[in-house]
Design an enzyme around this catalytic site. Structure first.
Site, PDB file in Angstrom:
ATOM      1  N   LYS A  43       0.828  -1.210   0.000  1.00 44.81           N
ATOM      2  CA  LYS A  43       0.000   0.000   0.000  1.00 44.81           C
ATOM      3  C   LYS A  43       0.858   1.253   0.000  1.00 44.81           C
ATOM      4  O   LYS A  43       0.418   2.321  -0.458  1.00 44.81           O
ATOM      5  CB  LYS A  43      -0.986  -0.018   1.176  1.00 44.81           C
ATOM      6  CG  LYS A  43      -0.359  -0.178   2.563  1.00 44.81           C
ATOM      7  CD  LYS A  43       0.056   1.120   3.204  1.00 44.81           C
ATOM      8  CE  LYS A  43       0.776   0.872   4.509  1.00 44.81           C
ATOM      9  NZ  LYS A  43       1.214   2.141   5.165  1.00 44.81           N
ATOM     10  N   THR A  57      -3.456   5.592   4.192  1.00 42.30           N
ATOM     11  CA  THR A  57      -2.116   5.986   3.766  1.00 42.30           C
ATOM     12  C   THR A  57      -2.140   6.850   2.512  1.00 42.30           C
ATOM     13  O   THR A  57      -1.262   7.688   2.313  1.00 42.30           O
ATOM     14  CB  THR A  57      -1.245   4.739   3.512  1.00 42.30           C
ATOM     15  OG1 THR A  57      -1.352   3.860   4.626  1.00 42.30           O
ATOM     16  CG2 THR A  57       0.219   5.105   3.339  1.00 42.30           C
TER      17      THR A  57
END
Length: 349
Positions: A193, A250
């Site tokens: 990610k 994120t």
């Protein structure tokens, strides 16, 4: 008497997790190489370099002695960077007592070997049952964890007893913990990610708007899942906290080092300029190289990762890279789903 736990090292996440454990009335020792940092934590109850402006739980005690940190510890939480993990674990070896619960919260691969952190830990500690090594992951910015913002994470281990022990260690009113047996999927999700977060930041830096970022997150999740499943992960893991949960936080938060790094690249700074001034590790940069190599090893298509690799390591201009992505040949969105076919034919990857 409270149980003793040790957290290594005193970066932002290590310090935040130490605060959770201290809230849970554990005897918490935080290890750091830096004597000045240990002194600051012990006397001022702050960690100014990593968590500026935050007062730490007074029960956290810092030390530069590995022997002192691990003495009588029932559990150890590893929050070293991926590049430092092997060295830190190697230093632990002489002082680790048998049966100690090992938990790591590091999101990345080891450069060169492409090993996940549980594999690195297991190699350095052959006396430890690898099935009992736990990984903690999920949407959890340290800046929010340390001030007790509601946070939900996942702990994964092949041994349910170990996962539940970690769950009990961390669970409280503001830090909710789920268990998951898919260690590989949780580690792959947490690492990959960061690549998509670099891309999301770059897109924002270029001023491409929310439509572009939404597409990037969605197709990024498809890439993460595709590689993870090829490596042996459970596909459902990528729809959970370690997958889409961590991806969203994120890629959309200015707390994210990876988003910030990508944003600055999109605004025209060089990678060297970004890394030299950040002052903290941007895991997504090394992870992009690892994922690029893994995609070839497992014969998996990862166009976003490939384009970011060219930006980071081959000097491609970010705007040109996005144009390259948009100009790819047409394909089906659900080509990864083997149960769906078009015109009676199996979809191609």
């Amino acid at each position: 008497m409270s149980k003793k736990t040790c957290v290594l090292v005193a970066g932002s996440m290590g310090t935040a997790l130490a605060a959770v454990l201290a809230d849970n009335k554990l005897d918490v020792t935080l290890w750091t190489r830096n004597a000045a940092q240990a002194e600051e934590i012990n006397t001022k109850h702050t960690n100014g370099r990593f968590l500026k402006g935050t007062e730490l739980h007074p029960g956290i005690r810092a030390t530069t002695s590995m022997e002192e940190a691990l003495q009588d510890a029932d559990s150890v939480v590893l929050a070293a960077t991926s590049s430092a993990m092997r060295e830190v674990v190697s230093q632990m070896k002489p002082y680790l007592k048998p049966g100690t619960l090992l938990i790591h919260a590091t999101k990345g691969f080891e450069t060169g070997t492409l090993k996940r952190m549980t594999e690195v830990i297991a190699e350095e500690l052959p006396q430890t049952d690898p099935d009992r090594i736990v990984v903690l992951s999920g949407p959890s910015h340290a800046e929010e964890v340390v001030v007790r913002c509601p946070t939900t994470v996942v702990v994964a281990a092949k041994c349910l007893e170990a996962a539940e022990a970690a769950q009990d260690l961390f669970m409280n009113a503001t830090f909710r913990v789920y268990t998951n047996p898919d260690v590989l999927g949780v580690e792959v999700s947490g690492a990959l990610k960061n690549i998509i977060a670099l891309g999301a930041g770059m897109s924002d830096g270029l001023g491409f708007g929310d439509n572009a970022k939404a597409a990037l997150l969605t197709r990024g999740l498809a890439e993460i899942s595709r590689l993870g499943v090829a490596m042996g992960a459970n596909p459902f893991t990528f729809a959970g906290l370690a997958g889409i949960g961590d991806l969203v936080v994120t890629c959309t938060s200015q707390h994210s080092r990876n988003w910030n790094a990508g944003n600055r690249l999109g605004r025209g700074e060089t990678l060297d300029e970004v890394l030299q001034s950040t002052g903290m590790v941007v895991e997504g940069v090394k992870t992009t190289k690892a994922a690029y190599e893994l995609s070839r090893q497992y014969h998996v298509s990862m166009p976003i990762t490939n384009v970011l690799y060219k930006v980071l390591f081959e000097g491609k201009e970010p705007r040109t890279a996005v144009e390259e992505l948009m100009g790819r040949l047409r394909t089906h969105e659900i080509e990864e789903t083997p149960t769906v076919s078009w015109n009676g034919e199996e979809p191609t990857p």
